[in-house]
Design a protein around this motif. Structure first.
Motif, PDB file in Angstrom:
ATOM      1  N   ALA A 126       0.841  -1.190   0.000  1.00  0.00           N
ATOM      2  CA  ALA A 126       0.000   0.000   0.000  1.00  0.00           C
ATOM      3  C   ALA A 126       0.880   1.246   0.000  1.00  0.00           C
ATOM      4  CB  ALA A 126      -0.908  -0.001   1.219  1.00  0.00           C
ATOM      5  N   GLY A 127       2.000   1.160   0.701  1.00  0.00           N
ATOM      6  CA  GLY A 127       2.931   2.286   0.781  1.00  0.00           C
ATOM      7  C   GLY A 127       3.534   2.594  -0.585  1.00  0.00           C
ATOM      8  N   LYS A 128       3.868   1.539  -1.329  1.00  0.00           N
ATOM      9  CA  LYS A 128       4.464   1.754  -2.665  1.00  0.00           C
ATOM     10  C   LYS A 128       3.466   2.455  -3.570  1.00  0.00           C
ATOM     11  CE  LYS A 128       7.709  -2.083  -2.620  1.00  0.00           C
ATOM     12  NZ  LYS A 128       7.524  -3.523  -2.424  1.00  0.00           N
ATOM     13  N   GLN A 129       2.216   2.004  -3.481  1.00  0.00           N
ATOM     14  CA  GLN A 129       1.152   2.591  -4.296  1.00  0.00           C
ATOM     15  C   GLN A 129       0.981   4.067  -3.933  1.00  0.00           C
ATOM     16  OE1 GLN A 129      -0.324   1.091  -6.864  1.00  0.00           O
ATOM     17  NE2 GLN A 129      -1.167   3.155  -7.205  1.00  0.00           N
ATOM     18  N   GLU A 130       0.989   4.307  -2.618  1.00  0.00           N
ATOM     19  CA  GLU A 130       0.794   5.661  -2.122  1.00  0.00           C
ATOM     20  C   GLU A 130       1.942   6.564  -2.596  1.00  0.00           C
ATOM     21  OE1 GLU A 130      -1.545   7.171  -0.497  1.00  0.00           O
ATOM     22  OE2 GLU A 130      -0.481   9.035  -0.023  1.00  0.00           O
ATOM     23  N   LEU A 131       3.178   6.020  -2.585  1.00  0.00           N
ATOM     24  CA  LEU A 131       4.342   6.783  -3.013  1.00  0.00           C
ATOM     25  C   LEU A 131       4.192   7.204  -4.482  1.00  0.00           C
ATOM     26  CD1 LEU A 131       7.242   7.838  -2.662  1.00  0.00           C
ATOM     27  CD2 LEU A 131       8.056   5.542  -3.253  1.00  0.00           C
ATOM     28  N   LYS A 132       3.731   6.216  -5.279  1.00  0.00           N
ATOM     29  CA  LYS A 132       3.555   6.495  -6.711  1.00  0.00           C
ATOM     30  C   LYS A 132       2.563   7.636  -6.922  1.00  0.00           C
ATOM     31  CE  LYS A 132       2.580   3.943 -10.762  1.00  0.00           C
ATOM     32  NZ  LYS A 132       1.467   3.055 -11.090  1.00  0.00           N
ATOM     33  N   THR A 133       1.423   7.509  -6.243  1.00  0.00           N
ATOM     34  CA  THR A 133       0.380   8.518  -6.395  1.00  0.00           C
ATOM     35  C   THR A 133       0.887   9.888  -5.944  1.00  0.00           C
ATOM     36  OG1 THR A 133      -1.023   6.725  -5.641  1.00  0.00           O
ATOM     37  CG2 THR A 133      -2.102   8.833  -6.027  1.00  0.00           C
ATOM     38  N   SER A 134       1.514   9.901  -4.754  1.00  0.00           N
ATOM     39  CA  SER A 134       1.950  11.174  -4.191  1.00  0.00           C
ATOM     40  C   SER A 134       3.030  11.815  -5.082  1.00  0.00           C
ATOM     41  CB  SER A 134       2.548  10.989  -2.798  1.00  0.00           C
ATOM     42  OG  SER A 134       1.606  10.386  -1.970  1.00  0.00           O
ATOM     43  N   GLN A 135       3.900  10.954  -5.605  1.00  0.00           N
ATOM     44  CA  GLN A 135       4.990  11.456  -6.435  1.00  0.00           C
ATOM     45  C   GLN A 135       4.446  12.180  -7.660  1.00  0.00           C
ATOM     46  OE1 GLN A 135       7.491   8.084  -6.783  1.00  0.00           O
ATOM     47  NE2 GLN A 135       9.354   9.284  -7.098  1.00  0.00           N
ATOM     48  N   GLU A 136       3.480  11.493  -8.330  1.00  0.00           N
ATOM     49  CA  GLU A 136       2.885  12.100  -9.532  1.00  0.00           C
ATOM     50  C   GLU A 136       2.211  13.407  -9.182  1.00  0.00           C
ATOM     51  OE1 GLU A 136       0.310   9.080 -10.976  1.00  0.00           O
ATOM     52  OE2 GLU A 136       2.005   7.842 -11.688  1.00  0.00           O
ATOM     53  N   TYR A 137       1.483  13.371  -8.057  1.00  0.00           N
ATOM     54  CA  TYR A 137       0.768  14.566  -7.645  1.00  0.00           C
ATOM     55  C   TYR A 137       1.757  15.696  -7.390  1.00  0.00           C
ATOM     56  CZ  TYR A 137      -1.906  17.706  -4.685  1.00  0.00           C
ATOM     57  OH  TYR A 137      -2.495  18.800  -4.150  1.00  0.00           O
ATOM     58  N   TRP A 138       2.809  15.328  -6.658  1.00  0.00           N
ATOM     59  CA  TRP A 138       3.801  16.329  -6.268  1.00  0.00           C
ATOM     60  C   TRP A 138       4.458  16.942  -7.507  1.00  0.00           C
ATOM     61  CZ3 TRP A 138       4.729  18.877  -2.017  1.00  0.00           C
ATOM     62  CH2 TRP A 138       5.897  19.591  -1.887  1.00  0.00           C
ATOM     63  N   GLN A 139       4.759  16.098  -8.489  1.00  0.00           N
ATOM     64  CA  GLN A 139       5.407  16.615  -9.690  1.00  0.00           C
ATOM     65  C   GLN A 139       4.484  17.552 -10.458  1.00  0.00           C
ATOM     66  OE1 GLN A 139       6.794  12.931 -11.183  1.00  0.00           O
ATOM     67  NE2 GLN A 139       8.801  13.191 -10.199  1.00  0.00           N
ATOM     68  N   ARG A 140       3.223  17.171 -10.554  1.00  0.00           N
ATOM     69  CA  ARG A 140       2.258  18.058 -11.221  1.00  0.00           C
ATOM     70  C   ARG A 140       2.177  19.383 -10.492  1.00  0.00           C
ATOM     71  NH1 ARG A 140      -2.289  14.621 -11.341  1.00  0.00           N
ATOM     72  NH2 ARG A 140      -3.484  16.387 -10.530  1.00  0.00           N
ATOM     73  N   TYR A 141       2.160  19.274  -9.178  1.00  0.00           N
ATOM     74  CA  TYR A 141       1.998  20.444  -8.334  1.00  0.00           C
ATOM     75  C   TYR A 141       3.202  21.385  -8.480  1.00  0.00           C
ATOM     76  CZ  TYR A 141       1.533  23.103  -3.956  1.00  0.00           C
ATOM     77  OH  TYR A 141       1.426  24.084  -3.017  1.00  0.00           O
ATOM     78  N   THR A 142       4.414  20.799  -8.304  1.00  0.00           N
ATOM     79  CA  THR A 142       5.606  21.650  -8.379  1.00  0.00           C
ATOM     80  C   THR A 142       5.813  22.190  -9.784  1.00  0.00           C
ATOM     81  OG1 THR A 142       6.866  19.624  -8.642  1.00  0.00           O
ATOM     82  CG2 THR A 142       6.922  20.640  -6.462  1.00  0.00           C
ATOM     83  N   GLY A 143       5.487  21.338 -10.795  1.00  0.00           N
ATOM     84  CA  GLY A 143       5.623  21.781 -12.186  1.00  0.00           C
ATOM     85  C   GLY A 143       4.779  23.017 -12.429  1.00  0.00           C
ATOM     86  N   ALA A 144       3.532  22.939 -11.932  1.00  0.00           N
ATOM     87  CA  ALA A 144       2.616  24.055 -12.137  1.00  0.00           C
ATOM     88  C   ALA A 144       3.122  25.289 -11.420  1.00  0.00           C
ATOM     89  CB  ALA A 144       1.221  23.670 -11.632  1.00  0.00           C
TER      90      ALA A 144
ATOM     91  N   SER B 156       6.227  25.993 -10.517  1.00  0.00           N
ATOM     92  CA  SER B 156       7.445  26.577 -11.103  1.00  0.00           C
ATOM     93  C   SER B 156       7.129  27.312 -12.397  1.00  0.00           C
ATOM     94  CB  SER B 156       8.513  25.513 -11.396  1.00  0.00           C
ATOM     95  OG  SER B 156       8.178  24.287 -10.830  1.00  0.00           O
ATOM     96  N   LYS B 157       6.173  26.696 -13.168  1.00  0.00           N
ATOM     97  CA  LYS B 157       5.794  27.348 -14.422  1.00  0.00           C
ATOM     98  C   LYS B 157       5.294  28.752 -14.135  1.00  0.00           C
ATOM     99  CE  LYS B 157       4.126  24.351 -17.577  1.00  0.00           C
ATOM    100  NZ  LYS B 157       2.984  23.518 -18.023  1.00  0.00           N
ATOM    101  N   LEU B 158       4.504  28.850 -13.098  1.00  0.00           N
ATOM    102  CA  LEU B 158       3.938  30.147 -12.742  1.00  0.00           C
ATOM    103  C   LEU B 158       5.045  31.118 -12.316  1.00  0.00           C
ATOM    104  CD1 LEU B 158       0.771  31.125 -11.522  1.00  0.00           C
ATOM    105  CD2 LEU B 158       2.388  31.452  -9.650  1.00  0.00           C
ATOM    106  N   LEU B 159       6.025  30.567 -11.581  1.00  0.00           N
ATOM    107  CA  LEU B 159       7.067  31.430 -11.035  1.00  0.00           C
ATOM    108  C   LEU B 159       7.998  31.962 -12.130  1.00  0.00           C
ATOM    109  CD1 LEU B 159       7.885  29.588  -7.693  1.00  0.00           C
ATOM    110  CD2 LEU B 159       6.563  31.674  -8.038  1.00  0.00           C
ATOM    111  N   VAL B 160       8.236  31.172 -13.217  1.00  0.00           N
ATOM    112  CA  VAL B 160       9.169  31.644 -14.246  1.00  0.00           C
ATOM    113  C   VAL B 160       8.497  32.578 -15.252  1.00  0.00           C
ATOM    114  CG1 VAL B 160      10.699  29.647 -14.077  1.00  0.00           C
ATOM    115  CG2 VAL B 160       8.761  29.571 -15.656  1.00  0.00           C
ATOM    116  N   THR B 161       7.181  32.582 -15.271  1.00  0.00           N
ATOM    117  CA  THR B 161       6.482  33.444 -16.230  1.00  0.00           C
ATOM    118  C   THR B 161       6.548  34.894 -15.755  1.00  0.00           C
ATOM    119  OG1 THR B 161       4.943  31.613 -16.515  1.00  0.00           O
ATOM    120  CG2 THR B 161       4.343  33.719 -17.510  1.00  0.00           C
ATOM    121  N   SER B 162       6.877  35.799 -16.688  1.00  0.00           N
ATOM    122  CA  SER B 162       6.901  37.219 -16.287  1.00  0.00           C
ATOM    123  C   SER B 162       5.509  37.788 -16.429  1.00  0.00           C
ATOM    124  CB  SER B 162       7.860  38.015 -17.187  1.00  0.00           C
ATOM    125  OG  SER B 162       8.511  37.171 -18.100  1.00  0.00           O
TER     126      SER B 162
END
Lengths: 892, 114
Positions: free
Chosen positions: B84-102, B104-110
Motif C-alpha cells: 500500500a505504501g508503494k502505491q501511495e508513493l507512486k500517487t503522491s509522487q505524480e501529484y507532487w510533480q504536477r503540483y511543483t511543475g505548475a 514553477s511554471k507560474l514562477l518563471v512566467t513574467s
C-alpha cells in the motif's frame, strides 16, 4: 555524520536487554517508543563524537539538537497503543471465528448426535426458563410499588387455627395515629359490580381506594387523575378510574376516554383516569382490577383490607410487636386469642409452595440434561481422541484444544438455549390455557429480556459445565501421546468407564428424586379426588342472589323475594329439587366466635378454632342435598323455637370425643353477654361434608341451624342449567329490577375447583417427571449401551472361547444394574429428605409414602435393565470374527 | 537566507519518508540522515516530527516496523514499505510533480501587463 560509529554506554545496553525480556511477557508500546528514541539519541552522540567531541560535549550537543521530545513521544505512544489494540482485537476475533467455524463443522458432521444433544439441552433450558418467568412474575416481584421491600399486610390471626381476619377500622385508626414505625397506611376494599351493557350483564372486578393510595403505590396513572377528598364522601360525585385491561379491551386503549361515562348498576360514572397495568392490590394479586372506585368508609360493609409501608430500617418483628401492642388496647376490643400477623406481599402469593417445588423440579431436570450431554460429549470424545491427539502433535497447545472444546460446548448450549426459549414461550402459552381459574397471575409470566438473560446464563453455565469436563479430558489426550491405536488401549476404556459410572449413578439418583416427588403428588391428588364430598353435588347449581341491604333489611323482606324465585325455579324443565339456604359448600360463611358447650360444671369454651363455619337450612335440605346422618335426624317442624342444631361429625368429635352428641347443648360464645344465643340442642350429626374444600373434609367443623325465613342462595338440582340461568336472570329482573347481583355456578365444579391448585401442581410436576425419566432413560440407555458396545470385541472373544451367552449376559447386566442401584439408593435417600418440601401440597399421603418410593425404584431399575439387555443382545448376535476385527469401532 | 534549512510543507515529510524507504528498509535515524544528505542539508528533519510521522504511516498501513539489529549490533526499529505504501508513493509522487511543475511554471512566467 554519515559515518555511524561509536559504542553505546554499557548501562544503556543493559537497560535494553532488561526491557527486551519485559517485552517478552507483554508488549509495552511506551517502552518501545522510548527505546527507539534512545537509539536515535545514541546514534547522534556517536556522530558528534566521530566529529571529535568529548563524550560529554557530544551528549550535550545531541540533547540540544533533539530538544524536548515529550510531546512527540506521547503522540507516538498514543498512535501505537491505538494500533496495537486494534491488532489484538482483530487477532482474537480471527481466532474466535476460526473456533466457531470449526465447532459448527464438527457439529454438522454428526447430525444425529448434535440433534440429540441440542434437544436435550433445549428441554432442560426451556423448562427452567418457563418456570423462572413464573417465579419472576409471582415471587420476585409480586407487588411493584415504591419501597416494596417495606410493605406489610397486617392481619388479626388466631394462633391455634391459623385463621385470620382483617383488623377492625378502630384498630387501623389506632395504628395510623400512634404507630411510630409506620410510614403510611392505606385502606381498600375489593368487590364486584355489574357493568350495564345491552346484552347480559358483565361482572367486573372492582376495588375501592382512598385518595392516598396512588401516591402510596407510586405507580403513576396512564392518564387522568386520582380521587380527591370530595369524591370519597358518601354523596360525592360518581367517578371511576379504568383498570388497564378494561381500558384496552372495552375502550380500545383510546386516549379520549376521560370525561366519558360508564354505567355501573344504574348509575352513570364519569371516567377520570386510566390505571397502569402494574397497579395491583395485595388482595387482588392474582387478578387484575378492572375498575377503581373511591373508598367511602361510611358505605363499606366489612372491615377494609389494609396495606402498611414501614419506615426504612424497621424490622418485621419490631413492627409486629408495636402494632400488636397497639391492637391490645382494651378500648379496641380485640379478642384475646387474636394477635397481629404481618405478611409481606411475597407471603401471600398463592401457589408459592407449588412454584418453589417446580423450580426445584426443573433444576433437577436441567442437571439430568447436563449429565446426558456430558456423556454424549464423553462418548464422542473417545472417538475424537485421535483427532485431538493429531492436533496436539501438530502443535496445538493444551489451552488451544481446551478452548476449541469449550467453544463447541458453548455453541451447542447456545443453540439449545435458543430452542429452549422457544419451548418456554410455547410452554407458557400452553400453561396459560391449562391453568386453574385462580391462577390468573400467570398472564404476567412472560419471556421478557430478564428471562432471556437468565436463559442465556443457564445456557452458558450448562455449556461451561460439560465443556470443561470434556476440555480437561481433551487437553490430557492432546499430551498423552495417544496417537497409538486408542481403540485397543485398556486404560482409556477404564478411565472413561469411571466417568461414565459416575454419570449413571448421577442420572439414576436425579431421576429417582423427581419420580418419587411426582408419584407422591400424583397419589395425593388421586386420594383428594376420591374424597367423599359428603353430599351429592351432581347437577347441583347455586343461585346466589345478593339483595341490597338497604331495601332487604329483615328476613321478612327477603322471604317473599326468595320464595317467588324458588317457585319460578320449580316450574323450569329439568329441575328436580330447589332449596333455599344461607350459603352452599364450598362457600360456607364463617363466624368468628368460639363455641361453648354445656357441661355439668357449667359452660366450657371449646378449645378449637374460634372461626366457625355456619349455615342455615330448612329441614328438607338434607334429603335434597343427599347428606347422610351419622346420628339423629333432621330438624323437627318447630326447630327454630326449640333451638335445634345439627353439627357435622368432625365438630361432634371435637366437642364430645368418643361420646354421642345427641341432646347435648352448644352455642356461639359471644364476648358480649347481651348477644349471647340461647343453648342449642344437637338433634343430628351429619357425615363430614365439604365445607371450604375437599382437602378440609374431616377437619373442618360445621354448625347447621334451622332457617327462620329464606336463605339468599338457591340450591337447584337440574339437568338443564342453561335454561335455569336464563330464566333466573329474567325472574330476578321481573320480581325486583333493583337487584343487580346474581351469581350462578355449578356446585360440582366449585367443589372440584377447591383442589385446582393440587391438580395443576400434579399436572406440571408429573409432566416434568415424565420428561426427566425420558431424558434419564435415554441417557442411561446411551451410557449403558455404549459401554456394552465397547465390549463387543471382548464379548466376541469370550463367546469364541466358549463362554455361555447366559453367563455373559448375567455378568454384563449385573454391572449395569449395580451402578443403577447405587444411584437409585442415593436418589431415594435424597428424595426422602427433599419430600418435606412437598408436605404442604400433599394430602393424606405421608412424605415417606412407601408405595411412591417402590414405584420409582422399580420403574428406574426396569429402564436400566432394558438399557443393558438390548445392546447386549445385539453384541452377542454379532459374528465373533467381525466383532474381534472391528468391534471396537462400533461407536457413535 | 540561502543556507537556512527549508521548512516542510504539509505532507512533504510523509512523501520523503516513503521515497527514502523505497530504497530499502531503514531505521528512523538513517531516514533522517538520508533526507538531509540527499537534499544537501536543505531540509532539517526534526525528530519531533519524524517519529510521529513514522507511527502515523505505520498506523495507516503504508509502512511496517520490526525490531532488528544494525551492522553495529545495536537494536533498532526498522521500517519497510508495504504494498500500500508503494502505491501511495507512486500517487503522491505524480501529484507532487504536477503540483511543483505548475508552481514553477507560474514562477518563471513574467507578468504580462506590468
Amino acid at each position: 555524520m554519515r559515518d555511524l560509529q561509536g559504542e553505546t554506554a554499557p548501562n544503556a545496553r543493559q537497560a535494553f536487554t532488561w526491557r527486551r525480556y519485559l517485552r517478552f511477557w507483554r508488549s509495552r508500546v511506551d517502552h518501545d517508543v522510548a527505546d527507539e528514541l534512545q537509539f536515535h539519541r545514541d546514534m547522534l552522540i556517536d556522530d558528534y563524537r566521530a566529529l571529535g567531541m568529548s563524550p560529554d560535549d557530544a551528549r550535550g550537543a545531541a540533547e540540544r539538537r533533539l530538544g524536548d521530545l515529550r510531546r512527540p513521544t506521547d503522540e507516538c505512544v498514543t498512535i501505537a497503543t491505538r494500533q496495537e489494540r486494534r491488532t489484538t482485537r482483530a487477532l482474537m476475533f480471527d481466532a474466535l471465528q476460526q473456533d466457531l467455524r470449526y465447532a459448527l463443522r464438527m457439529l454438522a458432521m454428526r447430525k444425529t448426535w448434535t440433534a440429540v444433544a441440542v434437544l436435550t439441552l433445549a428441554l432442560g433450558i426451556g423448562a427452567n426458563t418457563a418456570v423462572f418467568s413464573i417465579v419472576d412474575a409471582l415471587i420476585l416481584n409480586p407487588l411493584p410499588f415504591v419501597g416494596a421491600d417495606r410493605l406489610v399486610l397486617p392481619w388479626m390471626q388466631e394462633a391455634q387455627s391459623q385463621w385470620k381476619m382483617m383488623p377492625t377500622r378502630g384498630v387501623v385508626r389506632a395504628w395510623r395515629s400512634s404507630g411510630h414505625l409506620v410510614e403510611a397506611i392505606e385502606e381498600y376494599q375489593t368487590g364486584r359490580v355489574n357493568l350495564a351493557t345491552t346484552g347480559d350483564p358483565v361482572e367486573l372486578q372492582t376495588a375501592t381506594i382512598g385518595t392516598g393510595m396512588l401516591r402510596f403505590a407510586g405507580v403513576p396513572l396512564v392518564m387522568g387523575r386520582g380521587f380527591d377528598t370530595s369524591e370519597t364522601t358518601p354523596n360525592g360525585p360518581p367517578v371511576v378510574i379504568l383498570g388497564n385491561s378494561l381500558w384496552r379491551t372495552r375502550f380500545g386503549g383510546s386516549h379520549d376516554v376521560l370525561g366519558k361515562r360508564i354505567t355501573l348498576g344504574d348509575t352513570p360514572y364519569t371516567i377520570i383516569g386510566v390505571a397502569s397495568s402494574k397497579f395491583r392490590l395485595p388482595a387482588l394479586l392474582q387478578v387484575e382490577t378492572q375498575l377503581w372506585l373511591p373508598y367511602v368508609a361510611e358505605k363499606e360493609q366489612s372491615n377494609p383490607a389494609t396495606i402498611v409501608r414501614l419506615k426504612a430500617g424497621v424490622s418485621l418483628p419490631a413492627a409486629q410487636a408495636e402494632l400488636d401492642s397497639i391492637a391490645r388496647r382494651p378500648e379496641l376490643q380485640v379478642g384475646s386469642r387474636l394477635h397481629v400477623l404481618l405478611q409481606t406481599p411475597r407471603d401471600i402469593v398463592g401457589y408459592r409452595d407449588t412454584i418453589y417445588l417446580l423450580t426445584a423440579a426443573v433444576a433437577v431436570l436441567l442437571l439430568i440434561a447436563c449429565a446426558n450431554v456430558a456423556h454424549l460429549m464423553l462418548a464422542r470424545g473417545a472417538s475424537r481422541e485421535r483427532e485431538i491427539a493429531i492436533r496436539g502433535a501438530l502443535g496445538a497447545g493444551r489451552f488451544r484444544i481446551a478452548r476449541q472444546l469449550i467453544t463447541e460446548s458453548l455453541v451447542l448450549s447456545a443453540v439449545g438455549g435458543v430452542i429452549g426459549v422457544g419451548l418456554a414461550v410455547g410452554g407458557l402459552a400452553w400453561l396459560e390455557s391449562a391453568r386453574p381459574a385462580g391462577l390468573q397471575l400467570l398472564d404476567r409470566a412472560q419471556v421478557d429480556w430478564r428471562v432471556m438473560m437468565v436463559a442465556l446464563l443457564l445456557a452458558a453455565a450448562t455449556g461451561m459445565t460439560f465443556g470443561l469436563v470434556s476440555a480437561a479430558r481433551g487437553a490430557r489426550d492432546a499430551t498423552a501421546g495417544s496417537l497409538k491405536d486408542t481403540a485397543t488401549s485398556g486404560t482409556t476404556t477404564r478411565r472413561h468407564g469411571r466417568v461414565r459410572s459416575l454419570l449413571v449413578v448421577t442420572e439414576m439418583a436425579l431421576s429417582a428424586l423427581l419420580l418419587v416427588g411426582a408419584s407422591l403428588v400424583v397419589r395425593s391428588i388421586v386420594k383428594l379426588q376420591s374424597v367423599d364430598p359428603g353430599f351429592d353435588s351432581k347437577h347441583l347449581y347455586s343461585i346466589d342472589v345478593r339483595l341490597p341491604r338497604s331495601t332487604y333489611k329483615t328476613s321478612e323482606a327477603v322471604t317473599p323475594f326468595m320464595n317467588a324465585l324458588a317457585a319460578r325455579a320449580r316450574q323450569l324443565p329439568g329441575v328436580t329439587s330447589v332449596a333455599d339456604v344461607s350459603s352452599l359448600p364450598p362457600n360456607i360463611l364463617i363466624f368468628v366466635e368460639p363455641l361453648e358447650i354445656e357441661t355439668p360444671a357449667g359452660p366450657r369454651t371449646d378449645g378449637g378454632s374460634s372461626f366457625n363455619p355456619k349455615m342455615s337450612v330448612h329441614d328438607d335440605f338434607f334429603a335434597k342435598a343427599g347428606i347422610r346422618f351419622v346420628e339423629g335426624a333432621t330438624f323437627s317442624p318447630n326447630a327454630v323455637d326449640l333451638h335445634e342444631v345439627i353439627i357435622n361429625a368432625s365438630l361432634a368429635h371435637r366437642l364430645w370425643p368418643g361420646q354421642s352428641a345427641l341432646g347435648r347443648h352448644v352455642r356461639l360464645a359471644s364476648s358480649d353477654p347481651k348477644d349471647r344465643e340461647p343453648w342449642n340442642t344437637v338433634v343430628g350429626v351429619t357425615a363430614d361434608l365439604v365445607v371450604h374444600g375437599l382437602s378440609g373434609v374431616g377437619k373442618e367443623g360445621l354448625m347447621i341451624y334451622p332457617e327462620k325465613g329464606a336463605g339468599q342462595t338457591l340450591a337447584v338440582r337440574t339437568t338443564d342449567p342453561a335454561t335455569l340461568f336464563r330464566e333466573m336472570r329474567a325472574a330476578v329482573r321481573q320480581i325486583d329490577p333493583s337487584v343487580k347481583t346474581l351469581k350462578m355456578t355449578s356446585v360440582e365444579k366449585d367443589v372440584a375447583d377447591t383442589i385446582a391448585q393440587q391438580r395443576f401442581t400434579t399436572l406440571l410436576l408429573s409432566g416434568f417427571a415424565v420428561l426427566a425419566v425420558a431424558l434419564a432413560a435415554i441417557g442411561l440407555y446411551g451410557v449403558l449401551s455404549y459401554s456394552v458396545a465397547e465390549r463387543t470385541r471382548e464379548i466376541g472373544v469370550r463367546i469364541a472361547l466358549g463362554a455361555t451367552p447366559s453367563n455373559l449376559a448375567a455378568e454384563i447386566v449385573r454391572g449395569g444394574v449395580v451402578l443403577s442401584a447405587i444411584g437409585l439408593v442415593l436418589g431415594l435417600v435424597a428424595a426422602n429428605w427433599g419430600a418435606r418440601l412437598l408436605r404442604s401440597v400433599l394430602f393424606s399421603v405421608g412424605d415417606h409414602d412407601a408405595a411412591s418410593y417402590v414405584a420409582a425404584g422399580v420403574l428406574l431399575l426396569g429402564v436400566s435393565i432394558i438399557a443393558c439387555l438390548v445392546p447386549m443382545r445385539r453384541a452377542m448376535s454379532v459374528d465373533p470374527v467381525i466383532a474381534m476385527r472391528d468391534g471396537a469401532d462400533r461407536r457413535w | 537566507m540561502r543556507n537556512q534549512p527549508i521548512d516542510f510543507l504539509r505532507g512533504t515529510l510523509d512523501l520523503l519518508v516513503l521515497k527514502t524507504l523505497s530504497w530499502g528498509p531503514s531505521h528512523g535515524y538513517a531516514i533522517a540522515r538520508w533526507i538531509e544528505q540527499c537534499t544537501n542539508d536543505a531540509f532539517a528533519v526534526e525528530e519531533g516530527s519524524l517519529y510521529p510521522a513514522l507511527y502515523r504511516l505505520e498506523e495507516q498501513g503504508l509502512i511496517t516496523a520490526d525490531w532488528g539489529v544494525t551492522d553495529k549490533n545495536r537494536r533498532a526499529r526498522f521500517y519497510r514499505l508495504t504494498a500500500a505504501g508503494k502505491q501511495e508513493l507512486k500517487t503522491s509522487q505524480e501529484y507532487w510533480q504536477r503540483y511543483t511543475g505548475a508552481v514553477s511554471k507560474l514562477l518563471v512566467t513574467s507578468p504580462q501587463g506590468a
